[in-house]
Design a protein around this motif. Structure first.
Motif: not given
Length: 293
Positions: A8, A10, A48, A59, A61, A86, A123, A127, A135
């Protein structure tokens, strides 16, 4: 980490306004662009896409808006196989001004976004609740690393964008994986591989000179793939996304970094910040390197 765990991202989402110029202008000078394009970008979003192309369950986010440009931005990520569910849409899509010179080098002016510590914590909670995974935080979010600590969440930080030595030192001590350019680590931040924590795997990228890894299991290094550089925009994001995809697939850190170094090199042979290659292209390049070694 369970092979196939989600990754993910972020971090930044940007609309990149890209000007291709023969050379960077001096103060008070005007340089005519050979082309000006509006392209999707942003560290987190670019990484990503690279991870998705490398086969990861990626994903995004970040934080964007509820307007049409944000719709289009997320649709482009969806088309790449990136899960955008997300994403927080209560902010805005920030803009970056990117100049690319005749040698493929870039200069960037970026706008801050609306991604804060509260969003990072949400987030991380999501997760962890989904069974864990990787992350990613970009360097602008490195100070928010403590908000992301959760059981089952593997923390990865790309220190590109981090300008605070104390924040960088804390990330190097606490994150599971850190990627940073050598110029930023040793020059701007005044740190070295010795500043990593005992459980942190640190990868230092150095452009055409390749990469160096220091981790709990020892040190390693690898070369970059010799290429004719067309545009190095997003090469670092490609490295990070490909590296994390490899880790999520169960590759050892050195093997993941090796594939990431080749992928980043290949991305420089195409224009744009999302030029990450397909896995078979990386594999073919690695095979070619092995035959000529």
């Amino acid at each position: 980490m369970t092979p196939g765990a989600p990754v993910v991202f972020c971090g930044y989402a940007n609309l990149d306004v890209v000007g291709r110029v023969p050379r960077f202008p001096a103060p008070d000078e005007r340089v005519h662009a050979t082309a000006i394009d509006q392209l999707p970008g942003g560290m987190g979003a670019n990484a990503a896409v690279a991870a998705a192309r490398a086969g990861a369950r990626a994903a995004f986010a970040g934080v964007v808006g509820s307007d049409l440009p944000s719709d289009l931005f997320l649709a482009q990520l969806d088309a790449e196989g990136v899960d955008t569910a997300w994403t927080d849409r209560s902010g805005y899509l920030s803009t970056a001004i990117v100049l690319v010179d005749g040698d493929g080098r870039r200069s960037v002016v970026s706008q801050d976004d609306a991604l804060g510590a509260a969003h990072v914590a949400r987030v991380a909670d999501r997760l962890a609740g989904a069974g864990g995974g990787v992350l990613y935080l970009d360097g602008y979010r490195a100070a928010q690393l403590p908000a992301a600590v959760r059981p089952g969440v593997v923390l990865a930080v790309d220190l590109d964008g981090c300008e605070d030595t104390g924040v960088a030192r804390a990330a190097l001590a606490a994150a599971d994986h850190v990627v940073v350019g050598r110029t930023r680590l040793t020059g701007l931040l005044g740190l070295s591989t010795a500043d990593r924590g005992p459980r942190t795997t640190l990868v230092v990228t150095d452009g055409a000179a390749g990469w160096e890894l220091a981790g709990p299991d020892g040190a390693a290094s690898g070369p970059a793939l010799p290429v004719d550089v067309v545009d190095d925009t997003g090469a670092g994001d490609c490295f990070v996304g490909t590296h994390l995809a490899g880790l999520a697939a169960g590759l050892p850190p050195v093997a993941a970094a090796t594939r990431a170094g080749v992928a980043a090199s290949l991305s420089c042979t195409r224009e744009g910040a999302r030029a990450a290659p397909a896995p078979d292209q990386v594999t073919a390049a690695l095979d070619q390197l092995a035959r000529t070694a």
